[in-house]
Scaffold this active site. Structure first.
Site, PDB file in Angstrom:
ATOM      1  N   ASP A  83       2.186  10.605  -2.778  1.00 32.87           N
ATOM      2  CA  ASP A  83       1.903   9.288  -2.193  1.00 32.87           C
ATOM      3  C   ASP A  83       2.313   8.127  -3.088  1.00 32.87           C
ATOM      4  O   ASP A  83       2.240   8.214  -4.315  1.00 32.87           O
ATOM      5  CB  ASP A  83       0.398   9.204  -1.896  1.00 32.87           C
ATOM      6  CG  ASP A  83       0.035   8.026  -1.022  1.00 32.87           C
ATOM      7  OD1 ASP A  83       0.742   7.787  -0.029  1.00 32.87           O
ATOM      8  OD2 ASP A  83      -0.958   7.353  -1.340  1.00 32.87           O
ATOM      9  N   HIS A 177      -6.233  -1.907  -0.335  1.00 34.04           N
ATOM     10  CA  HIS A 177      -6.562  -0.823  -1.253  1.00 34.04           C
ATOM     11  C   HIS A 177      -7.753  -1.180  -2.144  1.00 34.04           C
ATOM     12  O   HIS A 177      -8.017  -2.354  -2.400  1.00 34.04           O
ATOM     13  CB  HIS A 177      -5.367  -0.514  -2.164  1.00 34.04           C
ATOM     14  CG  HIS A 177      -4.184   0.046  -1.448  1.00 34.04           C
ATOM     15  ND1 HIS A 177      -3.065  -0.685  -1.163  1.00 34.04           N
ATOM     16  CD2 HIS A 177      -3.940   1.299  -0.960  1.00 34.04           C
ATOM     17  CE1 HIS A 177      -2.175   0.077  -0.537  1.00 34.04           C
ATOM     18  NE2 HIS A 177      -2.683   1.285  -0.409  1.00 34.04           N
ATOM     19  N   HIS A 205      -3.276   2.470   5.314  1.00 34.76           N
ATOM     20  CA  HIS A 205      -3.650   2.547   3.902  1.00 34.76           C
ATOM     21  C   HIS A 205      -4.888   1.682   3.669  1.00 34.76           C
ATOM     22  O   HIS A 205      -5.196   0.795   4.443  1.00 34.76           O
ATOM     23  CB  HIS A 205      -2.508   2.053   3.012  1.00 34.76           C
ATOM     24  CG  HIS A 205      -1.364   3.010   2.919  1.00 34.76           C
ATOM     25  ND1 HIS A 205      -0.563   3.117   1.802  1.00 34.76           N
ATOM     26  CD2 HIS A 205      -0.882   3.933   3.797  1.00 34.76           C
ATOM     27  CE1 HIS A 205       0.365   4.037   2.000  1.00 34.76           C
ATOM     28  NE2 HIS A 205       0.194   4.536   3.203  1.00 34.76           N
ATOM     29  N   GLY A 206      -5.602   1.951   2.579  1.00 32.71           N
ATOM     30  CA  GLY A 206      -6.779   1.145   2.262  1.00 32.71           C
ATOM     31  C   GLY A 206      -7.928   1.371   3.224  1.00 32.71           C
ATOM     32  O   GLY A 206      -8.714   0.453   3.492  1.00 32.71           O
ATOM     33  N   ASN A 227      -5.274   7.036   5.296  1.00 35.80           N
ATOM     34  CA  ASN A 227      -5.362   7.278   3.857  1.00 35.80           C
ATOM     35  C   ASN A 227      -6.700   6.815   3.304  1.00 35.80           C
ATOM     36  O   ASN A 227      -7.117   5.669   3.547  1.00 35.80           O
ATOM     37  CB  ASN A 227      -4.245   6.529   3.126  1.00 35.80           C
ATOM     38  CG  ASN A 227      -2.884   7.170   3.313  1.00 35.80           C
ATOM     39  OD1 ASN A 227      -2.677   7.977   4.212  1.00 35.80           O
ATOM     40  ND2 ASN A 227      -1.952   6.814   2.453  1.00 35.80           N
ATOM     41  N   THR A 230     -10.664   5.465  -2.381  1.00 36.73           N
ATOM     42  CA  THR A 230     -11.784   4.843  -3.093  1.00 36.73           C
ATOM     43  C   THR A 230     -13.131   5.368  -2.623  1.00 36.73           C
ATOM     44  O   THR A 230     -14.070   5.485  -3.419  1.00 36.73           O
ATOM     45  CB  THR A 230     -11.720   3.311  -2.937  1.00 36.73           C
ATOM     46  OG1 THR A 230     -10.463   2.848  -3.467  1.00 36.73           O
ATOM     47  CG2 THR A 230     -12.844   2.635  -3.684  1.00 36.73           C
TER      48      THR A 230
END
Length: 278
Positions: A83, A177, A205-206, A227, A230
Site C-alpha cells: 500500500d 488519514h 482511504h482514511g 482501508n 489507525t
C-alpha cells in the site's frame, strides 16, 4: 487461504458490499486481522504500506513473509496488498515478496505527472501480473497532503483511469488519514458520481475516522475497498496502556501484546461485519 486482491474486490463490488483492507505493521497486526476476519467468517485484505516497510529498516521481505504465512494459514480468504508506495524499487519487489497487488501513489504530483508516473507503473506491474490501485485527489492526513476540502473530480477520474489503466482508484471524498476520532463526513453524492464516471472499483482511504453510518452509506453509494489502519492502532495502544497501568511491573511483552492483539481482532471483527451488511 491466500486469494487475489482483485478477486476479493470484484466479488465485493458485485455483491454491493465493502471489503476491508487493514494495515499491517507488526506480526501481531496480521494475526489480529486474520483472527477477527475468521470470527466474522468474512474475507479481508492485509496490506503493508511503505511507511511500515520504513519502520522495518526499509526491508520488505521479512514482514511480507510473516504476513503471507499468517494469510496462508487463515480459514477465510485473505489477500496481500502493498500500500501507498512511492518508491519504484519497492514496487519492483512486490511480486517476489508474495504480493499480488500494489497501490502506486503519485498523488502529490501535478495531474499530468501523476498520469505519466502511474501509467509507467501500471505497465510494469501488469507485466508481473499485479493488480494496481492508484490515487487521484490526495486524501489528507499524511505529510505533504493537500489541504482539507480537496475532492476528486468525476470527469478527471474517468480520464485518469482511461489514461493509466489502473484497476482501482482511491478518491478524496471527505475522509483523512490518521484520524483518531470518528467524526468525518463524506460526500455521498460525489461517491455516486465517481462510481458512475470511473469504470473501476473505488477505494476509501482514511476510513478509521469515518463513523459506522457513514461507512455503510459510502459502500451503498459505490465504495468497495475500505482501508483501515489507525482504528487498529487505537485499539492496540489502548489495551497496552490499560495492561501496564494495571500491572506496571510487567516486563514480558507477551503479557501486554496478547490483550492488544485481542483488542485489534475485536475491532477487525466489528468493522468487517459492518462492511458486509447490505
Amino acid at each position: 487461504m491466500l486469494t487475489p486482491t482483485g478477486e476479493l474486490v470484484e466479488r465485493a463490488r458485485r455483491a454491493g458490499v465493502g471489503v476491508p483492507a487493514f494495515n499491517v505493521i507488526t506480526i501481531e497486526h496480521a494475526e489480529a486481522i486474520v483472527t477477527g476476519a475468521e470470527a466474522a467468517g468474512l474475507p479481508v485484505i492485509l496490506q503493508v504500506s511503505e511507511n511500515a516497510v520504513r519502520f522495518h529498516h526499509g526491508r520488505l521481505a521479512p514482514i511480507a513473509a510473516a504476513t503471507r504465512a499468517v494469510a496462508a494459514a487463515a480459514a477465510v480468504d485473505v489477500a496481500l496488498h502493498l500500500d501507498h508506495v512511492e518508491d519504484v524499487h519497492l514496487v519492483e519487489q512486490a511480486a517476489e515478496c508474495g504480493f499480488d497487488s500494489v497501490m502506486v501513489d503519485h498523488s502529490r504530483l501535478p495531474y499530468q505527472d501523476n498520469v505519466a508516473a502511474t501509467t509507467a507503473a501500471v505497465a510494469r506491474c501488469h507485466g508481473q501480473g499485479l493488480w494496481v490501485e492508484s490515487e487521484l485527489g490526495e486524501v489528507g492526513g499524511k505529510e505533504g497532503a493537500h489541504a482539507p476540502g480537496v475532492r476528486t473530480d468525476p470527469a478527471e477520474a474517468a480520464r485518469f483511469v482511461a489514461a493509466t489503466g489502473v484497476d482501482a482508484l482511491a478518491v478524496a471524498v471527505g475522509s483523512s488519514h490518521a484520524m483518531t476520532d470518528r467524526t468525518a463526513r463524506l460526500d455521498h453524492a460525489l461517491i455516486a458520481a465517481l462510481r458512475d464516471a470511473a469504470p473501476v472499483p473505488l477505494v476509501l482511504h482514511g476510513s478509521s475516522g469515518v463513523p459506522d453510518d457513514e461507512l455503510r452509506a459510502a459502500v451503498a453509494a459505490g465504495m468497495v475497498k475500505i482501508n483501515i489502519g489507525t482504528a487498529l492502532n487505537t485499539a492496540f495502544t489502548g489495551a497496552v496502556r490499560a495492561t501496564l497501568a494495571a500491572a506496571p511491573d510487567v516486563v514480558d511483552p507477551r503479557k501486554y501484546l496478547a490483550p492488544a492483539r485481542d483488542a485489534m481482532a475485536e475491532t477487525v471483527q466489528t468493522l468487517t461485519t459492518l462492511l458486509a451488511r447490505r
